[in-house]
Design a protein around this motif. Structure first.
Motif, PDB file in Angstrom:
ATOM      1  N   ILE A  73       1.031  -1.197   0.317  1.00  0.00           N
ATOM      2  CA  ILE A  73      -0.332   0.129   0.691  1.00  0.00           C
ATOM      3  C   ILE A  73       1.236   1.363   0.278  1.00  0.00           C
ATOM      4  CG2 ILE A  73      -1.725   1.200   1.397  1.00  0.00           C
ATOM      5  CD1 ILE A  73      -2.637  -1.081   2.405  1.00  0.00           C
ATOM      6  N   HIS A  74       2.028   1.427   0.928  1.00  0.00           N
ATOM      7  CA  HIS A  74       2.554   1.936   0.553  1.00  0.00           C
ATOM      8  C   HIS A  74       3.472   2.409  -0.894  1.00  0.00           C
ATOM      9  CE1 HIS A  74       6.723   4.462   1.222  1.00  0.00           C
ATOM     10  NE2 HIS A  74       5.972   5.230   1.953  1.00  0.00           N
ATOM     11  N   ARG A  75       3.623   1.623  -1.548  1.00  0.00           N
ATOM     12  CA  ARG A  75       4.287   1.951  -3.210  1.00  0.00           C
ATOM     13  C   ARG A  75       3.313   3.417  -3.838  1.00  0.00           C
ATOM     14  NH1 ARG A  75       5.712  -3.632  -2.464  1.00  0.00           N
ATOM     15  NH2 ARG A  75       4.530  -4.343  -3.132  1.00  0.00           N
ATOM     16  N   ASP A  76       1.937   2.333  -3.062  1.00  0.00           N
ATOM     17  CA  ASP A  76       0.788   3.281  -4.099  1.00  0.00           C
ATOM     18  C   ASP A  76       0.555   4.481  -3.521  1.00  0.00           C
ATOM     19  OD1 ASP A  76       0.139   1.121  -5.629  1.00  0.00           O
ATOM     20  OD2 ASP A  76      -1.040   0.569  -4.744  1.00  0.00           O
ATOM     21  N   ALA A  77       0.319   4.744  -2.323  1.00  0.00           N
ATOM     22  CA  ALA A  77       0.451   6.199  -1.565  1.00  0.00           C
ATOM     23  C   ALA A  77       1.399   6.621  -1.800  1.00  0.00           C
ATOM     24  CB  ALA A  77       0.459   5.679  -0.206  1.00  0.00           C
ATOM     25  N   ALA A  78       2.902   6.520  -1.540  1.00  0.00           N
ATOM     26  CA  ALA A  78       4.072   7.806  -2.072  1.00  0.00           C
ATOM     27  C   ALA A  78       4.110   7.910  -3.924  1.00  0.00           C
ATOM     28  CB  ALA A  78       4.904   6.659  -2.608  1.00  0.00           C
ATOM     29  N   MET A  79       3.390   6.799  -4.564  1.00  0.00           N
ATOM     30  CA  MET A  79       3.167   7.633  -6.208  1.00  0.00           C
ATOM     31  C   MET A  79       2.010   8.251  -5.990  1.00  0.00           C
ATOM     32  SD  MET A  79       2.363   5.243  -9.246  1.00  0.00           S
ATOM     33  CE  MET A  79       0.449   4.416  -8.833  1.00  0.00           C
ATOM     34  N   LEU A  80       0.964   8.263  -6.217  1.00  0.00           N
ATOM     35  CA  LEU A  80      -0.502   9.215  -5.417  1.00  0.00           C
ATOM     36  C   LEU A  80      -0.126  10.012  -4.981  1.00  0.00           C
ATOM     37  CD1 LEU A  80      -2.679   5.420  -5.744  1.00  0.00           C
ATOM     38  CD2 LEU A  80      -1.869   7.478  -7.846  1.00  0.00           C
ATOM     39  N   SER A  81       0.375   9.816  -3.946  1.00  0.00           N
ATOM     40  CA  SER A  81       0.174  11.447  -3.404  1.00  0.00           C
ATOM     41  C   SER A  81       0.631  12.657  -3.891  1.00  0.00           C
ATOM     42  CB  SER A  81       1.138  11.152  -1.512  1.00  0.00           C
ATOM     43  OG  SER A  81       1.959  10.479  -1.704  1.00  0.00           O
ATOM     44  N   THR A  82       1.485  12.024  -4.922  1.00  0.00           N
ATOM     45  CA  THR A  82       2.786  13.771  -5.502  1.00  0.00           C
ATOM     46  C   THR A  82       1.968  13.672  -7.228  1.00  0.00           C
ATOM     47  OG1 THR A  82       4.275  11.612  -6.164  1.00  0.00           O
ATOM     48  CG2 THR A  82       4.650  12.925  -4.410  1.00  0.00           C
ATOM     49  N   GLY A  83       2.129  14.615  -7.369  1.00  0.00           N
ATOM     50  CA  GLY A  83       1.356  15.599  -8.984  1.00  0.00           C
ATOM     51  C   GLY A  83      -0.037  15.617  -8.693  1.00  0.00           C
ATOM     52  N   ASP A  84      -0.322  15.502  -9.431  1.00  0.00           N
ATOM     53  CA  ASP A  84      -1.674  16.405  -9.931  1.00  0.00           C
ATOM     54  C   ASP A  84      -2.539  14.037 -10.099  1.00  0.00           C
ATOM     55  OD1 ASP A  84      -4.386  17.442  -9.680  1.00  0.00           O
ATOM     56  OD2 ASP A  84      -4.073  17.868 -12.331  1.00  0.00           O
ATOM     57  N   LYS A  85      -3.161  13.879  -8.959  1.00  0.00           N
ATOM     58  CA  LYS A  85      -3.196  12.365  -9.009  1.00  0.00           C
ATOM     59  C   LYS A  85      -4.815  12.560  -9.026  1.00  0.00           C
ATOM     60  CE  LYS A  85       0.830  10.453  -9.683  1.00  0.00           C
ATOM     61  NZ  LYS A  85       1.534  11.329 -10.108  1.00  0.00           N
ATOM     62  N   THR A  86      -6.125  11.763  -9.336  1.00  0.00           N
ATOM     63  CA  THR A  86      -6.801  12.015  -9.524  1.00  0.00           C
ATOM     64  C   THR A  86      -7.966  10.591  -8.709  1.00  0.00           C
ATOM     65  OG1 THR A  86      -7.064  10.661 -11.820  1.00  0.00           O
ATOM     66  CG2 THR A  86      -7.137  13.255 -11.772  1.00  0.00           C
ATOM     67  N   ASP A  87      -9.169  11.021  -8.675  1.00  0.00           N
ATOM     68  CA  ASP A  87      -9.997   9.450  -7.707  1.00  0.00           C
ATOM     69  C   ASP A  87      -9.304   8.446  -8.967  1.00  0.00           C
ATOM     70  OD1 ASP A  87     -10.932  10.827  -5.449  1.00  0.00           O
ATOM     71  OD2 ASP A  87     -12.358  11.241  -6.489  1.00  0.00           O
ATOM     72  N   ALA A  88      -9.456   8.915 -10.435  1.00  0.00           N
ATOM     73  CA  ALA A  88      -9.533   7.378 -11.292  1.00  0.00           C
ATOM     74  C   ALA A  88      -8.181   7.077 -11.237  1.00  0.00           C
ATOM     75  CB  ALA A  88      -9.264   8.037 -12.396  1.00  0.00           C
ATOM     76  N   ASP A  89      -7.143   7.703 -10.650  1.00  0.00           N
ATOM     77  CA  ASP A  89      -5.632   6.785 -10.576  1.00  0.00           C
ATOM     78  C   ASP A  89      -5.791   6.051  -9.760  1.00  0.00           C
ATOM     79  OD1 ASP A  89      -4.687   8.539 -12.907  1.00  0.00           O
ATOM     80  OD2 ASP A  89      -4.487  10.068 -11.711  1.00  0.00           O
ATOM     81  N   ALA A  90      -6.442   6.834  -8.451  1.00  0.00           N
ATOM     82  CA  ALA A  90      -6.486   5.618  -7.026  1.00  0.00           C
ATOM     83  C   ALA A  90      -6.927   4.154  -7.209  1.00  0.00           C
ATOM     84  CB  ALA A  90      -6.938   6.741  -5.963  1.00  0.00           C
ATOM     85  N   ALA A  91      -8.289   4.790  -8.254  1.00  0.00           N
ATOM     86  CA  ALA A  91      -9.000   3.392  -8.989  1.00  0.00           C
ATOM     87  C   ALA A  91      -8.428   2.364  -8.462  1.00  0.00           C
ATOM     88  CB  ALA A  91     -10.482   3.764  -8.392  1.00  0.00           C
ATOM     89  N   ALA A  92      -7.233   2.606  -9.490  1.00  0.00           N
ATOM     90  CA  ALA A  92      -6.469   1.775 -11.134  1.00  0.00           C
ATOM     91  C   ALA A  92      -5.733   1.398 -10.253  1.00  0.00           C
ATOM     92  CB  ALA A  92      -6.157   2.651 -12.339  1.00  0.00           C
TER      93      ALA A  92
END
Length: 361
Positions: A73-92
């Motif tokens: 989960i940390h790998r995903d959180a580290a990637m998704l909490s930077t830049g202009d990520k969206t709900d769709a990015d998180a859902a993927a």
């Protein structure tokens, strides 16, 4: 096979199916493959007339399940909490895929049409609560240490945790959620998260004697240390905000209240505020699946919140126990920031709880 044993062991003996989580070195931490294997076994047994009940337990003596795979989960959180990520990015993300199937499993367990015996021996954290406390027959032991530690890593009590804890009277569930501590067997029974107590050294004999349809053998777990504190907890934790709860604890000034205030102050202010609102809203909701739909929204937004990546880093990756949260204190969290977490997702991204039929319903 000996070098790579299955992470979930399934067997049937005299009409009772047993699922054993088999990652003892990781305290049987639950991953996506394990959740799917559990679901497959339970769905099959639900419609099999030869199966009269199910037992779920963990391999080894350390615990039923220490939660989900936090490192992944940390790998995903580290990637998704930077830049202009969206709900769709998180859902993927892989984490979102895991949560969708895990939450469906939690719902199946809560609606299971046959006796579902969860052996909550040893450590039962996070995802471990999700595969046990929603069941209809929950057994704790003298080794049980149960908790929802999510606010300490910038997350919220998911797997139906907000649903379970919101139903506990006298704000004891709010206390458990915001302090992220552990409770013992007597506490779990007293607040409705478990049903029966059996000393660990008597588990094997008790399970051998038990037959589905019979009363489960149990012993006296003793007094609950948690419910003994219901007086001050019900007063302090009725606050409208986390900052208010901390202030009420400080005003009481007792060692227990002061310790609680110190503990909560160290947690993620934003995660704690989102958790408190989730608990308040879940209290009036009867359907677990509806609460899981909300928790899924909160989980996706948590992946995009830097506090989650930072909290896991500090607690699990670097283990310096010194996270730097987005907010310096709990009073600086705004209602607007919390509102964002609760906004409905686009229809195509919402948790499809309407499709979650359970055999035998």
């Amino acid at each position: 096979m000996a070098d790579n044993p299955a992470s979930v062991l399934v067997k049937v003996v005299e009409g009772v199916g047993t699922i054993t989580l088999n990652r003892p070195k990781a305290i049987n931490a639950l991953d996506h493959e394990m959740a799917l294997a559990m679901e497959q076994a339970l769905l099959g047994w639900a419609v099999d007339s030869e199966i009269t009940g199910a037992v779920v337990r963990g391999a080894g003596e350390r615990g039923l399940c220490a939660g989900g795979d936090i490192v992944a989960i940390h790998r995903d959180a580290a990637m998704l909490s930077t830049g202009d990520k969206t709900d769709a990015d998180a859902a993927a993300s892989p984490s979102a895929a895991f949560w969708r199937d895990e939450y469906r499993l939690n719902t199946l367990i809560s609606r299971y049409p046959k006796p579902y015996v969860a052996i909550m021996d040893g450590i039962v954290m996070g995802g471990g609560v999700g595969i046990s406390a929603h069941g209809n027959t929950r057994v704790v032991t003298d080794r049980t240490k149960l908790g929802m530690p999510e606010v300490g890593i910038g997350f919220i009590p998911d797997v139906g945790g907000t649903h379970l804890l919101s139903k506990v009277p006298d704000e004891l569930g709010t206390y458990v959620a915001l302090t992220a501590g552990t409770i013992r067997a007597a506490d779990a029974i007293a607040i409705g998260l478990a049903d029966h107590y059996i000393p660990a050294d008597g588990l094997a004999a008790a399970l051998e004697r038990w037959k589905p349809g019979q009363a489960f053998p149990g012993a006296d777990p003793g007094e609950s240390a948690l419910t003994d504190q219901r007086g001050w907890i019900s007063e302090a934790f009725a606050g409208d905000s986390v900052a208010d709860i901390i202030a009420r604890c400080r005003e009481l000034g007792t060692p227990e209240a002061t310790k609680a205030a110190d503990i909560i102050e160290a947690k993620s202010p934003l995660a704690a505020a989102v958790t408190l609102r989730a608990l308040r809203e879940a209290a009036s909701r009867d359907d677990l699946a509806e609460s899981l739909r909300v928790e899924y929204r909160l989980a996706l937004r948590s992946l995009r919140n830097p506090d989650m990546a930072e909290g896991i880093r500090a607690q699990v990756i670097d283990k310096d126990r010194n996270p730097t949260w987005r907010h310096a204190d709990h009073s600086s969290v705004t209602a607007a920031e919390v509102d964002v977490f609760f906004e409905p997702l686009p229809v195509e991204l919402e948790l499809p709880i309407e499709a979650w039929g359970v055999p035998g319903e």
